[in-house]
Each structure stands twice: as C-alpha cells, then as structure tokens.
Design a protein around this motif. Structure first.
Motif, mmCIF file in Angstrom:
data_model
loop_
_atom_site.group_PDB
_atom_site.id
_atom_site.type_symbol
_atom_site.label_atom_id
_atom_site.label_comp_id
_atom_site.label_asym_id
_atom_site.label_seq_id
_atom_site.Cartn_x
_atom_site.Cartn_y
_atom_site.Cartn_z
ATOM 1 N N VAL A 164 0.831 -1.199 0.000
ATOM 2 C CA VAL A 164 0.000 0.000 0.000
ATOM 3 C C VAL A 164 0.872 1.257 0.000
ATOM 4 O O VAL A 164 0.582 2.243 -0.698
ATOM 5 N N THR A 165 1.963 1.222 0.762
ATOM 6 C CA THR A 165 2.871 2.368 0.783
ATOM 7 C C THR A 165 3.505 2.591 -0.582
ATOM 8 O O THR A 165 3.604 3.727 -1.065
ATOM 9 N N ARG A 166 3.929 1.509 -1.224
ATOM 10 C CA ARG A 166 4.518 1.660 -2.561
ATOM 11 C C ARG A 166 3.518 2.249 -3.543
ATOM 12 O O ARG A 166 3.868 3.119 -4.361
ATOM 13 N N ILE A 167 2.276 1.805 -3.472
ATOM 14 C CA ILE A 167 1.251 2.318 -4.378
ATOM 15 C C ILE A 167 0.994 3.797 -4.095
ATOM 16 O O ILE A 167 0.942 4.637 -5.008
ATOM 17 N N GLY A 168 0.839 4.131 -2.823
ATOM 18 C CA GLY A 168 0.524 5.503 -2.466
ATOM 19 C C GLY A 168 1.630 6.492 -2.795
ATOM 20 O O GLY A 168 1.363 7.665 -3.061
ATOM 21 N N GLU A 169 2.888 6.028 -2.775
ATOM 22 C CA GLU A 169 4.019 6.914 -3.013
ATOM 23 C C GLU A 169 4.511 6.891 -4.460
ATOM 24 O O GLU A 169 5.416 7.651 -4.813
ATOM 25 N N HIS A 170 3.899 6.056 -5.299
ATOM 26 C CA HIS A 170 4.392 5.921 -6.666
ATOM 27 C C HIS A 170 4.178 7.204 -7.461
ATOM 28 O O HIS A 170 3.105 7.821 -7.416
ATOM 29 N N ALA A 171 5.187 7.623 -8.195
ATOM 30 C CA ALA A 171 5.107 8.794 -9.067
ATOM 31 C C ALA A 171 4.772 8.330 -10.478
ATOM 32 O O ALA A 171 5.636 7.831 -11.208
ATOM 33 N N TRP A 172 3.535 8.494 -10.878
ATOM 34 C CA TRP A 172 3.101 8.062 -12.206
ATOM 35 C C TRP A 172 3.631 9.022 -13.266
ATOM 36 O O TRP A 172 3.646 10.232 -13.062
ATOM 37 N N PRO A 173 4.056 8.512 -14.403
ATOM 38 C CA PRO A 173 4.582 9.382 -15.462
ATOM 39 C C PRO A 173 3.464 10.121 -16.197
ATOM 40 O O PRO A 173 2.304 9.695 -16.197
ATOM 41 N N VAL A 174 3.827 11.215 -16.832
ATOM 42 C CA VAL A 174 2.883 11.977 -17.644
ATOM 43 C C VAL A 174 2.482 11.170 -18.870
ATOM 44 O O VAL A 174 3.329 10.594 -19.556
ATOM 45 N N ARG A 175 1.182 11.137 -19.129
ATOM 46 C CA ARG A 175 0.633 10.496 -20.318
ATOM 47 C C ARG A 175 -0.525 11.363 -20.807
ATOM 48 O O ARG A 175 -1.550 11.454 -20.133
ATOM 49 N N LEU A 176 -0.378 12.005 -21.947
ATOM 50 C CA LEU A 176 -1.361 12.982 -22.409
ATOM 51 C C LEU A 176 -2.311 12.373 -23.431
ATOM 52 O O LEU A 176 -1.889 11.930 -24.502
ATOM 53 N N SER A 177 -3.582 12.376 -23.104
ATOM 54 C CA SER A 177 -4.602 11.948 -24.059
ATOM 55 C C SER A 177 -4.895 13.088 -25.025
ATOM 56 O O SER A 177 -4.552 14.251 -24.766
ATOM 57 N N PRO A 178 -5.535 12.826 -26.166
ATOM 58 C CA PRO A 178 -5.873 13.903 -27.104
ATOM 59 C C PRO A 178 -6.686 15.024 -26.469
ATOM 60 O O PRO A 178 -6.454 16.205 -26.758
ATOM 61 N N THR A 179 -7.634 14.687 -25.601
ATOM 62 C CA THR A 179 -8.435 15.728 -24.958
ATOM 63 C C THR A 179 -7.570 16.613 -24.076
ATOM 64 O O THR A 179 -7.706 17.844 -24.079
ATOM 65 N N VAL A 180 -6.674 16.001 -23.315
ATOM 66 C CA VAL A 180 -5.814 16.776 -22.419
ATOM 67 C C VAL A 180 -4.843 17.633 -23.226
ATOM 68 O O VAL A 180 -4.542 18.775 -22.851
ATOM 69 N N LYS A 181 -4.351 17.125 -24.335
ATOM 70 C CA LYS A 181 -3.495 17.944 -25.203
ATOM 71 C C LYS A 181 -4.233 19.188 -25.671
ATOM 72 O O LYS A 181 -3.684 20.302 -25.664
#
Length: 454
Positions: free
Chosen positions: A243-260
């Motif tokens: 749970v600690t590993r999940i909570g502290e994980h830094a997810w990378p940027v991933r841009l969908s077309p809408t977010v772009k």
C-alpha cells in the motif's frame, strides 16, 4: 435557422420563458427535498424522485417509462420526437441519487431545498438535481411553445450513479438498449460551468473525456500466529508495504488527445509557450501547469494515472497475527493507459500481495474538432460572449461510461454561470452544497440552445 455568426443551426427562437426559469429553480428545490441517498452496496431508493420526474415529463406530453432492476432503484426514460426523422438521436442523461450528508455539519438541512439569498441549498444542488431540473424545465418549455428539436432527444434519469451504476445506467444499457436506438451522442454531468482562475477570465471546461475507473481489491496472505513471536510472513506487514509503494508511486505523464487540446487552449489563453505535447518530458508538462496557476486545476488531475489507497482491513485482536489482510485502492486510468496501469500494479504489489478489480470501467474520449463540440461552445458564447471554452478530461467518471457501450459518445455539458469565489468542485459531495438561482437561469437558456443546435 442558422446563427449568422457561427453557422450553428438552431430550431427557431428560444421557448425558454419566465415559467421555464421558475421551474428550473422549483424543480431543483423539490428534488432536493426527496432524499435519494445512495449508501452503496445496493442501499438506496430513487423511486420517489423518479415518480416526480415522470410526472413532470407527463406534463410535457411525454410517455415516460419507469424501470427497475430492484425495488426502489428506479430509472426514468422518455423520448422527445425530433423534426428530422433521418437524424441520429441525442441522449441527455442525469442521475437521481446523491451521496450521504450529515445534517449536523450543514448550515441548512441538506434535504431542505431551501432557497435563501438567491441560492438553492441542499444535497444534489450541483450533483446533480439542478441539471435534472434544467432538463425538465427545457422540455416542458418546448411542449408549451410547440417547439421540436431537430433530433430525437432521449431523456434518461438514472439510479445508482454514485456507486457502480448496477441499478441505473448499467442496467439500462444491458437490458433496455432498444430505448437508446439511434443515439450517437450524449450530454451529461460535469461540464460547462464557470471556472474563475482569479484574473478576471471566465473559463468554461466542457467534458470531452473521462479517466477510467479502476477500483482495486488487494489481499496479502501470510502465516497466522501469536503476536509475541517473530513472524517474517506477516500479512499486515506485506500489505502495508504494498500500500505504501502504491501511495508513493510517481506516475509518469501520459497525455490523451483531450488533455493535449486542453493544455493547448489554456496555454494560448495565457500566452505561454507550448512544449511538444506528442512527446513531452514530465518536467516540461509540470512547468506548464505551474505557469498556468489556478487554471492548472482543470488539467492537473488528468495528465497521469493515479492510485490512492483508501481502505485497510486486517486482524481482530492485538496479540494475534492474522493470516490475511485486505485493502482497497481507488485507481483512475487515462485513455490508452490501462496496460501500463496493470503492469505497474503488478510491480508495486509484489509477489506476496494479489490484486484484482472490484469495479472496472474503461476511459472515454470524445472529439473536440467536430460539429457537436462546436455547438456546445457556441451555446455558451451566445450567452456569455467573454467565455473561454476549453475541452477537459474528467478526473473521475459518470454514467457516460455505461452508455458508451451502446456506441454513444459522451460530453459533459450541464451549464452554470457561477460568480467569482464559488468553488464548484468543492460542492461535489461537500458540506453546504448549493447553486445560485442565476446560474440555473443561465444554464436553462444555454441548455435549450445547445440541445436544439446539436
């Protein structure tokens, strides 16, 4: 006729009159008074609100259907006939259930529907009985004026959106798909509200995507034993580490077309340089978000996947090491990010913890360069010429996920013009939820124009 400035087609002058504006407010108040609290796990009842809605629709000459998967979990569906039988149909959906509210925390009773100082108070005021009320006011105005939309408009007022939609939109999509025959596009909640970044601008984000829902169940297994003994196979320890590993994980940027598109629109609005959004470095996107200031709140939650531990459950006595321990995690996944999400969860949980989906709905995207989005933008600009309309991806999810299984493309568009200082996002599931009367009047007018132009 066509709007001379934009070419957007509208079906005659607006039928929205003082009666429609009064009804939007009154319906909001009266729907709030009907307690439709959804506590999850099947505990809830939308029946009384559904009957109220059905009565309002019948008053507009429609023939609403009341549909239930379980007693009390009631949905309402009706169809407004359009003037062009060859045109595809449009779905307009809103949910009738609300999340719980503790009356002791509120300034007014959450189910009073009180109208005070130009504001309607109560649970559901923005999520989303106000929207249900505006839809009812619009279709009743059409009936009084003899106005017909160009397309058939299917109206769906659903149960159980605040949990899994099992008794609501999922039930309708699974067992009554024929009611949505011909629907190609839909509009629903969480979009077209005024966002004030604090610099005098008025930004209206229109929903054109949603992150996927990935609610997870984690189970760690180990060796049960006495709490006084050393135990290297402690299930609680194993679960806590995962749970600690999940909570502290830094997810990378991933841009969908809408977010772009959202980032491009906001950067242009603020005159900021735009990095290469097709292959951006994480740091470049983070710098852009920082430069956007308060406006970044519209985008920041949706540039990455996320996973937040929310529930832990283990043990029954302090001196007993349990043989298993469980947790729940609220995961949200960007379009195109599901494989990466699952692979990452495998790594973060490790060999001693199993994970599975307890509720899983895929992410959504909708076009922002076609006539539908243009019509939604034009309707906002018509009533607020200084509006800055941008697409955005919702951090969470709506019933649009269920209807997407029927091939329906969903947009978040339930318009409200809100005053500066009104924290719209804080109203959702928050204390002292409320909506200004003027916002309901604006939204009713915009919604009418948008529905007749789509």
């Amino acid at each position: 006729m066509a709007d001379q400035a934009t070419g957007t087609r509208t079906e005659g002058p607006t039928p929205v009159d003082d009666t429609a504006l009064e009804e939007a407010v009154r319906f909001t108040s009266e729907l709030i008074r009907i307690d439709t609290t959804n506590r999850g796990g099947g505990e809830g009842s939308e029946r009384a609100a559904a009957e109220y809605v059905a009565g309002a629709l019948a008053g507009a000459g429609l023939d609403p259907l009341l549909l239930e998967k379980a007693p009390g979990r009631t949905n309402v569906v009706a169809r407004v006939a359009g003037s062009d039988p060859s045109a595809p149909a449009l779905l307009v959906h809103g949910h009738l259930d609300v999340v719980p509210a503790d009356a002791g925390e509120w300034r007014v009773h959450p189910f009073s529907g009180e109208v005070r100082d130009g504001v309607v108070w109560g649970r559901g005021a923005v999520d989303m009985k106000d929207s249900d009320a505006m839809v009812l006011a619009v279709v009743r105005a059409w009936a009084r004026a003899g106005v017909r939309p160009r397309r058939d408009v299917v109206l769906a007022f659903t149960a159980d959106e605040e949990d899994t939609a099992e008794f609501g939109a999922a039930f309708l999509a699974d067992t009554h798909p024929e009611l949505f025959e011909g629907c190609t596009e839909a509009i629903g909640e969480s979009g077209a509200y005024t966002f004030h970044p604090g610099d005098g601008r008025r930004i209206y984000p229109v929903g054109a995507g949603e992150r996927g829902t990935a609610w997870l169940a984690l189970t760690a297994r180990g060796r049960a034993g006495h709490g006084s003994r050393i135990n290297r196979e402690n299930a609680v320890t194993r679960l806590s580490a995962a749970v600690t590993r999940i909570g502290e994980h830094a997810w990378p940027v991933r841009l969908s077309p809408t977010v772009k598109e959202a980032l491009a629109g906001l950067a242009a609005l603020y005159g900021l340089p735009l990095p290469n959004l097709d292959a951006p470095a994480d740091a470049e996107v983070d710098r852009l978000l920082e430069a956007l200031g308060p406006a970044a709140a519209l985008v920041a939650p949706t540039v990455r996947n996320s996973a937040n531990p929310t529930v832990l459950d283990a043990g029954y006595k302090v001196n007993v090491i349990p043989g298993s321990a469980t947790a729940q995690v609220d995961g949200r996944v960007l379009p195109g990010g599901e494989e990466e999400f699952e692979t990452t969860l495998d790594l973060l949980t490790g060999p001693d913890v199993e994970w599975s989906y307890r509720h899983h709905q895929g992410p959504l995207q909708a076009p922002v360069d076609g006539p539908a989005f243009s019509a939604l933008r034009e309707a906002l600009l018509h009533f607020d010429p200084e509006a800055h309309v941008v697409p955005y991806c919702m951090a969470g999810g709506t019933d649009a996920k269920q209807f997407s299984r029927l091939g329906v493309t969903g947009y978040g568009f339930m318009p409200l013009r809100l005053p500066p200082g009104f924290d719209y996002s804080a109203m959702f599931h928050g204390v002292d939820e409320r909506v200004p009367v003027d916002a309901l009047h604006f939204g009713t007018r915009v919604l009418d124009r948008a529905l007749r132009a789509l």
